[in-house]
Scaffold this motif. Structure first.
Motif, short mmCIF file in Angstrom:
data_model
loop_
_atom_site.label_atom_id
_atom_site.label_comp_id
_atom_site.label_asym_id
_atom_site.label_seq_id
_atom_site.Cartn_x
_atom_site.Cartn_y
_atom_site.Cartn_z
N GLU A 93 0.83 -1.20 0.00
CA GLU A 93 0.00 0.00 0.00
C GLU A 93 0.86 1.26 0.00
O GLU A 93 0.52 2.25 -0.64
CB GLU A 93 -0.95 -0.02 1.20
CG GLU A 93 -1.97 -1.15 1.14
CD GLU A 93 -2.99 -1.10 2.26
OE1 GLU A 93 -3.15 -0.04 2.88
OE2 GLU A 93 -3.61 -2.14 2.54
N VAL A 136 -6.01 0.61 -1.96
CA VAL A 136 -6.35 1.08 -0.61
C VAL A 136 -7.84 1.00 -0.32
O VAL A 136 -8.25 0.93 0.84
CB VAL A 136 -5.83 2.52 -0.38
CG1 VAL A 136 -4.34 2.58 -0.53
CG2 VAL A 136 -6.49 3.51 -1.34
N THR A 261 -5.82 -6.08 -4.89
CA THR A 261 -4.60 -5.32 -4.63
C THR A 261 -3.57 -5.57 -5.73
O THR A 261 -2.92 -4.63 -6.21
CB THR A 261 -4.01 -5.71 -3.27
OG1 THR A 261 -4.94 -5.38 -2.23
CG2 THR A 261 -2.69 -4.98 -3.01
#
Length: 296
Positions: A93, A136, A261
């Protein structure tokens, strides 16, 4: 050319190693103390990488001192925020947000440098932000100050690149690094003294020295890479850090990204590569690398 690309890959692997060590030190020391010791050790190792024809004792001789100092302070703030981000949120992230920097360069260049930006580069900006949203996922997971720190870090890195572009042919590398290290030690040292300073034990000193060595090694390898390959050829290797983020996060921090992700990281990487391909800014004969490390 292959040698330059290989050296660049090693440089970014070294940077990722430093970031992983910094993450492992979270909770043991304050952000300022980590920043102080990493800058101290990185500065020590970088002392031996002086470019030919330059002298450290003349680092304070600058043609545009205010611009050099502004770039240094942007790098210092970026370093502090990156330490905070790495010690509070997953590696993947952090990198996703930091990798917005080349896209933010596009936005800032239209305002500050008055560049003409075509539709492909604007498409890259939109895609990059969409990729970050997949990583995120605001509204679907809790965001904290670590995410904000990483985003502000990307903005400061972009501002630093803009400053570096204007200084590329005017200032010595020793001046750029000397001011950055000096201010970094002063700022982080004052911050550590004003908060909670804990003297590291022998093993912790080893880890801090390792983080500094990884950072200095990355800087040195990046410098060597530039001798063997042009910046626009080695710039894509920057995105190898996405792979390192996933590997190091899984191996050492039990951070396992889900498929959304991974898709988001791929989109961020692709948009950054598109930005690099469409990059048109030149300073004389110098094609500036928008992916260079802007912090220690």
């Amino acid at each position: 050319m292959p040698n330059g690309i290989l050296l660049a890959l090693i440089a970014y692997a070294s940077y990722s190693g430093s970031d992983a060590v910094i993450k492992s030190l979270g909770g043991q020391f304050t952000v300022f103390e980590i920043g102080f010791f990493v800058t101290l050790f990185a500065g020590f190792f970088l002392f031996f990488t002086r470019p030919t024809g330059e002298r450290w004792r003349n680092f304070w001789r600058m043609k545009r001192p205010w611009a050099v100092q502004a770039r240094a302070w942007a790098g210092i703030a970026s370093g502090v925020l990156s330490v905070y981000a790495f010690t509070h949120i997953p590696l993947a992230e952090v990198y996703a947000l930091i990798f917005l920097a080349p896209l933010l360069v596009t936005i800032l260049s239209t305002v500050i440098l008055k560049e003409k930006v075509g539709p492909w580069r604007w498409l890259a900006v939109v895609a990059g932000f969409a990729g970050v949203m997949l990583v995120v996922r605001p509204g679907f997971r809790e965001l904290n100050l670590g995410h904000l720190a990483a985003f502000v870090n990307a903005f400061l890195a972009a501002a630093s690149v803009i400053l570096l572009r204007s200084l590329a042919q005017q200032e010595k590398r020793t001046s750029m690094l000397g001011v950055l290290v000096g201010y970094g030690l002063l700022f982080n040292g004052a911050g550590a003294a004003a908060t909670s300073f804990t003297l590291p034990n022998a093993m912790e000193f080893v880890w801090l020295a390792m983080a500094g060595a990884f950072t200095a090694g990355g800087q040195f390898m990046q410098l060597l890479a530039a001798k063997y390959a042009p910046a626009n050829r080695i710039a894509p290797t920057h995105y190898s850090q996405i792979v390192w983020a996933v590997i190091l996060g899984a191996l050492f921090f039990q951070e396992y990204p889900d498929w959304l992700t991974l898709v988001g990281l791929a989109v961020v990487g692709g948009s950054g590569l598109l930005t690099m391909v469409r990059e048109k800014v030149r300073l004389g004969t110098v094609r500036w690398n928008p992916f260079a490390r802007t912090r220690l």
